[in-house]
Design a protein around this motif. Sequence first.
Motif, short mmCIF file in Angstrom:
data_model
loop_
_atom_site.label_atom_id
_atom_site.label_comp_id
_atom_site.label_asym_id
_atom_site.label_seq_id
_atom_site.Cartn_x
_atom_site.Cartn_y
_atom_site.Cartn_z
N LEU A 51 0.83 -1.21 0.00
CA LEU A 51 0.00 0.00 0.00
C LEU A 51 0.86 1.26 0.00
CD1 LEU A 51 -2.81 -1.09 2.48
CD2 LEU A 51 -3.01 -0.76 0.02
N ASP A 52 1.95 1.24 0.74
CA ASP A 52 2.85 2.39 0.74
C ASP A 52 3.37 2.66 -0.68
OD1 ASP A 52 2.52 2.73 3.44
OD2 ASP A 52 4.42 1.79 4.01
N ALA A 53 3.73 1.58 -1.38
CA ALA A 53 4.23 1.74 -2.75
C ALA A 53 3.13 2.23 -3.68
CB ALA A 53 4.80 0.41 -3.24
N LEU A 109 -2.88 6.02 5.01
CA LEU A 109 -3.07 6.48 3.63
C LEU A 109 -3.41 7.97 3.57
CD1 LEU A 109 -5.00 3.36 2.38
CD2 LEU A 109 -2.73 4.09 1.60
N ARG A 110 -4.21 8.44 4.51
CA ARG A 110 -4.54 9.87 4.51
C ARG A 110 -3.29 10.71 4.80
NH1 ARG A 110 -9.69 12.33 7.00
NH2 ARG A 110 -9.25 13.74 5.26
N ALA A 111 -2.37 10.18 5.60
CA ALA A 111 -1.12 10.88 5.87
C ALA A 111 -0.29 11.02 4.59
CB ALA A 111 -0.31 10.14 6.92
N ARG A 112 -0.56 10.18 3.62
CA ARG A 112 0.13 10.25 2.33
C ARG A 112 -0.68 11.03 1.30
NH1 ARG A 112 1.95 6.27 5.21
NH2 ARG A 112 3.99 5.33 4.86
N GLY A 113 -1.74 11.69 1.75
CA GLY A 113 -2.52 12.55 0.87
C GLY A 113 -3.61 11.87 0.09
N ALA A 114 -3.93 10.60 0.42
CA ALA A 114 -4.93 9.86 -0.34
C ALA A 114 -6.34 10.14 0.18
CB ALA A 114 -4.64 8.36 -0.25
N VAL A 115 -7.32 10.02 -0.72
CA VAL A 115 -8.73 9.98 -0.36
C VAL A 115 -9.07 8.53 0.01
CG1 VAL A 115 -11.08 10.14 -1.29
CG2 VAL A 115 -9.40 11.93 -1.79
N VAL A 116 -9.76 8.33 1.14
CA VAL A 116 -10.04 6.98 1.63
C VAL A 116 -11.54 6.76 1.79
CG1 VAL A 116 -9.65 5.31 3.48
CG2 VAL A 116 -7.81 6.87 2.81
N ALA A 117 -12.04 5.68 1.20
CA ALA A 117 -13.43 5.26 1.35
C ALA A 117 -13.45 3.94 2.11
CB ALA A 117 -14.09 5.08 -0.01
N VAL A 118 -14.43 3.78 3.02
CA VAL A 118 -14.54 2.57 3.83
C VAL A 118 -15.95 2.02 3.74
CG1 VAL A 118 -14.43 1.61 6.17
CG2 VAL A 118 -12.73 3.29 5.44
N ASP A 119 -16.05 0.71 3.50
CA ASP A 119 -17.34 0.02 3.49
C ASP A 119 -17.16 -1.31 4.22
OD1 ASP A 119 -19.84 -1.02 3.06
OD2 ASP A 119 -19.55 -1.37 0.91
N THR A 120 -17.51 -1.34 5.49
CA THR A 120 -17.40 -2.54 6.29
C THR A 120 -18.48 -2.51 7.36
OG1 THR A 120 -15.84 -3.94 7.54
CG2 THR A 120 -15.68 -1.55 7.88
#
Length: 318
Positions: free
Chosen positions: A129-131, A161-172
């Motif tokens: 994921l980091d890569a 992931l947000r610390a890396r500037g990503a938009v994050v969606a969660v469905d659980t």
Amino acid sequence: MRLTKPGVVTVTLNAAIDQTLECPGFTAGAVNRVVAETRTPGGKGINVAAFLAGGTRPVTATGFLGEDTVPLFETLFRERGIQDRCLRLPGSSRVNIKVVDRTGGAVTDLNLPGLRVPEEALGALMATLDALAEENGCFVLSGSVPAGVPASIYATLTERLRARGAVVAVDTSGAPLRHAVAAKPDFVKPNAHELEELVERPLRNAGDIARAARELHATGIGLVVVSLGADGALFVSNDGAWRALPPPVEVASTVGAGDALVAGVLASRLEGHDLETCARRSTAFAAAKLAKVGPVPPAPERVAELLCAVRMHPLGTG
């Protein structure tokens, strides 16, 4: 949702083979005859990737696959143009069985256990994921959490992931959802029952559900979408709140309908559409998918047809 990097990555920790059995007059405790069987690769993130593939953004799937059931997934990835960054583990991915009795209008679910994920595999996923975060701006974390993985995993990944500037969606659902919302992802999509568990009170009607969705949004989550099955969905963001109701449609399979909604929401929001347009488009997309078995995107013509039939209702501030 504005991305600094174009790609979308879906993360499926508990991939599955979705097996649908057509069994007219199914009766527990009796001999039943199956008239048709379908096996498709699945798991919530896999489904979202399949629905998003073919759009304007590159799509990557990662997570865990059982080595014994890899060919079905590899065929899907190849056919849909999805980049495969899934990690292989010994054994088989779980099987989810749906026994469909169309004469009685009933569906029986039998969900088998999945893989156990060793600690070193979880570390390998973090590195993957980091890569991927170097070139991809949106991550979809969805589905159940397999044995060996802490319930806090989606919260950990959201923060990372947000610390890396990503938009994050969660469905659980359940404990993984409770942990995840505390990490403030950009988008969450519970169903009504999952939202009820989250707020720890009965949600008896659409007004109760809307209030609970607003409470969740007020904690710092940019977009909350509550799926309501045949009754459509509620959408709450800084742009306002809407309820979208689809027209009645013929249903071949409900498997992946919620994932189609997630994919529709992301595709619409990442294209810059406002909340009302997003709600209408994603609801039409999810409704059109119901005529398909497996993670098969509906025909654009069918989505356009349903788009005009989706009924939109603005929700007040109460």
